[in-house]
Design a protein around this motif. Sequence first.
Motif, mmCIF file in Angstrom:
data_model
loop_
_atom_site.group_PDB
_atom_site.id
_atom_site.type_symbol
_atom_site.label_atom_id
_atom_site.label_comp_id
_atom_site.label_asym_id
_atom_site.label_seq_id
_atom_site.Cartn_x
_atom_site.Cartn_y
_atom_site.Cartn_z
ATOM 1 N N MET A 133 54.171 -57.993 8.260
ATOM 2 C CA MET A 133 52.967 -58.112 9.076
ATOM 3 C C MET A 133 52.354 -56.733 9.252
ATOM 4 N N LEU A 134 51.022 -56.686 9.210
ATOM 5 C CA LEU A 134 50.311 -55.440 9.493
ATOM 6 C C LEU A 134 49.017 -55.755 10.216
ATOM 7 N N SER A 135 48.484 -54.755 10.895
ATOM 8 C CA SER A 135 47.201 -54.918 11.573
ATOM 9 C C SER A 135 46.129 -54.295 10.699
ATOM 10 N N LEU A 136 44.914 -54.890 10.726
ATOM 11 C CA LEU A 136 43.820 -54.380 9.912
ATOM 12 C C LEU A 136 42.488 -54.766 10.523
ATOM 13 N N GLU A 137 41.439 -54.093 10.066
ATOM 14 C CA GLU A 137 40.089 -54.405 10.511
ATOM 15 C C GLU A 137 39.274 -54.847 9.307
ATOM 16 N N LEU A 138 38.617 -55.999 9.435
ATOM 17 C CA LEU A 138 37.712 -56.517 8.413
ATOM 18 C C LEU A 138 36.398 -56.863 9.078
ATOM 19 N N ASP A 139 35.321 -56.326 8.571
ATOM 20 C CA ASP A 139 33.984 -56.626 9.117
ATOM 21 C C ASP A 139 33.938 -56.465 10.632
ATOM 22 N N GLU A 140 34.500 -55.364 11.120
ATOM 23 C CA GLU A 140 34.504 -55.008 12.546
ATOM 24 C C GLU A 140 35.278 -55.992 13.426
ATOM 25 N N THR A 141 36.183 -56.754 12.823
ATOM 26 C CA THR A 141 37.058 -57.671 13.565
ATOM 27 C C THR A 141 38.500 -57.268 13.297
ATOM 28 N N ASP A 142 39.323 -57.257 14.347
ATOM 29 C CA ASP A 142 40.726 -56.875 14.227
ATOM 30 C C ASP A 142 41.583 -58.100 13.955
ATOM 31 N N TYR A 143 42.484 -57.958 12.978
ATOM 32 C CA TYR A 143 43.351 -59.048 12.553
ATOM 33 C C TYR A 143 44.794 -58.586 12.445
ATOM 34 N N LEU A 144 45.690 -59.563 12.471
ATOM 35 C CA LEU A 144 47.066 -59.377 12.028
ATOM 36 C C LEU A 144 47.189 -60.145 10.720
ATOM 37 N N PHE A 145 47.758 -59.514 9.710
ATOM 38 C CA PHE A 145 47.983 -60.145 8.410
ATOM 39 C C PHE A 145 49.473 -60.384 8.278
ATOM 40 N N ILE A 146 49.868 -61.639 8.097
ATOM 41 C CA ILE A 146 51.270 -62.058 8.044
ATOM 42 C C ILE A 146 51.524 -62.641 6.669
ATOM 43 N N VAL A 147 52.582 -62.183 5.997
ATOM 44 C CA VAL A 147 52.832 -62.635 4.629
ATOM 45 C C VAL A 147 54.322 -62.887 4.392
ATOM 46 N N GLY A 148 54.593 -63.953 3.639
ATOM 47 C CA GLY A 148 55.930 -64.249 3.153
ATOM 48 C C GLY A 148 56.922 -64.659 4.217
ATOM 49 N N GLN A 176 50.310 -66.663 3.371
ATOM 50 C CA GLN A 176 49.543 -65.579 3.966
ATOM 51 C C GLN A 176 48.709 -66.135 5.112
ATOM 52 N N LEU A 177 48.846 -65.509 6.273
ATOM 53 C CA LEU A 177 48.102 -65.915 7.469
ATOM 54 C C LEU A 177 47.303 -64.732 7.998
ATOM 55 N N LEU A 178 46.139 -65.004 8.516
ATOM 56 C CA LEU A 178 45.357 -64.012 9.250
ATOM 57 C C LEU A 178 45.240 -64.504 10.684
ATOM 58 N N TYR A 179 45.534 -63.638 11.631
ATOM 59 C CA TYR A 179 45.367 -63.974 13.045
ATOM 60 C C TYR A 179 44.256 -63.095 13.598
ATOM 61 N N ASN A 180 43.202 -63.706 14.101
ATOM 62 C CA ASN A 180 42.064 -62.999 14.659
ATOM 63 C C ASN A 180 42.393 -62.598 16.099
ATOM 64 N N LEU A 181 42.502 -61.297 16.349
ATOM 65 C CA LEU A 181 42.851 -60.824 17.690
ATOM 66 C C LEU A 181 41.738 -61.060 18.704
ATOM 67 N N SER A 182 40.507 -61.247 18.231
ATOM 68 C CA SER A 182 39.388 -61.480 19.149
ATOM 69 C C SER A 182 39.354 -62.904 19.680
ATOM 70 N N ASN A 183 39.536 -63.892 18.790
ATOM 71 C CA ASN A 183 39.416 -65.277 19.249
ATOM 72 C C ASN A 183 40.750 -66.037 19.280
ATOM 73 N N GLY A 184 41.845 -65.404 18.857
ATOM 74 C CA GLY A 184 43.162 -66.025 18.949
ATOM 75 C C GLY A 184 43.389 -67.162 17.979
ATOM 76 N N GLU A 185 42.739 -67.136 16.823
ATOM 77 C CA GLU A 185 42.892 -68.219 15.841
ATOM 78 C C GLU A 185 43.631 -67.742 14.593
ATOM 79 N N PHE A 186 44.487 -68.634 14.087
ATOM 80 C CA PHE A 186 45.158 -68.414 12.811
ATOM 81 C C PHE A 186 44.304 -68.980 11.685
#
Length: 189
Positions: A133-148, A176-186
């Motif tokens: 898992m790592l944290s990243l920013e895409l298009d000014e939105t913060d996400y957690l990227f979860i893999v494997g 592979q999952l993306l979790y949006n830290l702004s809206n709390g959605e997977f």
Amino acid sequence: MSEQNGIYKGRARHSTPLVGGSLYLWAGAQIDLPRTLARFHDSHQRRKLVSAVEKFTLSTGRWSSHLTRGTPPLGVVGYYCTTFRSNIYYYGGFCGHDTCFHNSLSVLNTLTMSWTQLHPNDESMMKKAYGGMLSLELDETDYLFIVGGTGPTPAVRHPQFQYEQLEDGVARTNEQLLYNLSNGEFHIK
């Protein structure tokens, strides 16, 4: 097992993320976690044992133990872990008994030493441990990227991912999952 500053060390299958100038050690396979507790999914005594976080301050070279507030996750071994600002995010993990894996997402605020569950265990997603898992920013939105990871064979298999059945009864995946830290959605990618 070794002792440093009165704190016994003897852990495996954990992460030790860096926040600011300190390393934070939580859970993992612990020598001081009685085997009888590992068989129980949840109990007050088990929660008490896994509520402590060990902090190593790099500038002083010293360990300190901190009790936390809130409810720590149950997946104490092989969990996914990453940091973002002063927070440490924990996903999934193995409970330590039977084939009890998790897919909950929790955050530890290192300023207040308090836990918050962001997403409970969810039967619609594979429960797993030992991934990344790592944290990243895409298009000014913060996400957690979860893999494997590995865990019980999921009820729902997504066609874009692979699931390999292993000899010990668990499956390995490249989900592979993306979790949006702004809206709390997977989002399953």
